[in-house]
Design an enzyme around this catalytic site. Sequence first.
Site, PDB file in Angstrom:
ATOM      1  N   SER A 157       0.861  -1.316   0.049  1.00 32.87           N
ATOM      2  CA  SER A 157      -0.048  -0.096   0.136  1.00 32.87           C
ATOM      3  C   SER A 157       0.989   1.249  -0.090  1.00 32.87           C
ATOM      4  CB  SER A 157      -1.009   0.098   1.173  1.00 32.87           C
ATOM      5  OG  SER A 157      -2.058   0.920   1.166  1.00 32.87           O
ATOM      6  N   ARG A 227     -11.788   5.887  10.468  1.00 35.87           N
ATOM      7  CA  ARG A 227     -11.359   4.612  10.287  1.00 35.87           C
ATOM      8  C   ARG A 227     -12.693   3.704   9.734  1.00 35.87           C
ATOM      9  NH1 ARG A 227      -6.846   1.965   9.469  1.00 35.87           N
ATOM     10  NH2 ARG A 227      -6.570   0.308  10.719  1.00 35.87           N
ATOM     11  N   ASP A 322      -8.934  -6.385  -4.803  1.00 34.93           N
ATOM     12  CA  ASP A 322      -8.674  -4.875  -4.252  1.00 34.93           C
ATOM     13  C   ASP A 322      -9.015  -3.936  -5.121  1.00 34.93           C
ATOM     14  OD1 ASP A 322      -7.225  -2.573  -3.139  1.00 34.93           O
ATOM     15  OD2 ASP A 322      -5.038  -3.623  -3.238  1.00 34.93           O
ATOM     16  N   HIS A 355      -7.940  -5.083  -0.415  1.00 33.74           N
ATOM     17  CA  HIS A 355      -6.715  -4.295  -0.298  1.00 33.74           C
ATOM     18  C   HIS A 355      -6.122  -4.971   1.009  1.00 33.74           C
ATOM     19  CE1 HIS A 355      -3.743  -1.274  -0.528  1.00 33.74           C
ATOM     20  NE2 HIS A 355      -4.143  -0.797   0.538  1.00 33.74           N
ATOM     21  N   ASP A 356      -6.849  -5.356   1.916  1.00 33.72           N
ATOM     22  CA  ASP A 356      -6.092  -5.932   3.224  1.00 33.72           C
ATOM     23  C   ASP A 356      -5.475  -7.438   2.703  1.00 33.72           C
ATOM     24  OD1 ASP A 356      -6.477  -3.902   5.221  1.00 33.72           O
ATOM     25  OD2 ASP A 356      -8.243  -4.743   5.924  1.00 33.72           O
TER      26      ASP A 356
END
Length: 385
Positions: A157, A227, A322, A355-356
């Site tokens: 990232s 968040r 992602d 994405h994680d």
Amino acid sequence: MSFPPKNSVGLVQPQKFSFEQPLTLECGRTLPRFDLMVETYGTLNADRSNAILICHALSGHHHAAGYHSEDDSKAGWWDNFIGPNKAIDTNHFFVVALNNIGGCHGSTGPTSPNPENDNRPYGPDFPLVTVRDWVHTQKLLAERLNIDCWHAVVGGSLGGMQAQQWAVDYPTALKNCVVIASAPKLSAQNIAFNEVARQSILSDPEFYNGRYLENDSYPRRGLILARMVGHITYLSEEAMVQKFGRDLKSGKFMYGFDVEFQVESYLRYQGEQFSRNFDANTYLIMTKALDYFDPARNFDGDLTKALAQTQCRFLVISFTTDWRFAPSRSQEIVNALISHHKPVSYMEIDAEQGHDSFLFEIPLYVDAVKNFLTSSLYQSKQKGV
């Protein structure tokens, strides 16, 4: 369970490196001095050729692997990747992880004392920093460690952006570059997500124009919302369906605005935890660094020109689900490298975590990183490099 767990680096001790010289930043401002909080794992070999730099993502820091005490319930943020026999194998490599300036985990940042203002916290007076600034300080750290050339610079990232900048700014100072779930610059959509997160903080009444520490407060609600926005974009739809579906927390509708769905409970919990452990001014700085990143900016906006001077081998990895940093963005990097006949390997990993995914121990992904790093180490030994 016995301590330390199998293949763990075990107990680790953070180190603070102090740099007393002024640091001029891209924004034109100067820090009179700065600190970097660092952790290392493994052993540096005699010729100092086996060092790997880990660049962290937005909410990351120096504690990437191992434990700070035997009572720790949680290991470093990339512990499943760093350690003996893991993807980044500390049997072979000396691994360096740091908290970038502007951070809130020991390196000089908004919560640090400002020597030019009676040592009050910098707060909103801390200057905006860029990925280039981070790479510059990382180069100073390498010099302090007497590491002339990294075996590899690795990051996911925002960390992958730092790895790219290393290859552009210091082409002879790294042999390998691993760019994971990243992009050559943010899309307008990504900048928009960051702006929504920033506005949630800036509009919180407890923000006090960034001087919340002096007012014995902090923008809890703003950080929670920021968040929550982030988590929604980091996960794929498939991951959210599998993890939560439309499950109700109590098993029935409550006909109100409190938590009803499991996904709501998860987002609020993650937001609450984050708000307790992360500084709001740091969040603003980190997201702006993301927005500003563009290694082609000093090359007429041409990514191929920016990457033309690189001299290292590249491994670029993306993940199918992602959508924050889609595979097409990684392919832009790969295509630019290929256009100049640069040595690059590319993998698009089928993963459901969005994405994680770069944080998860996905077998094909782990093997790709491990083989790339260890094979290049073996080749260097064969050549006597």
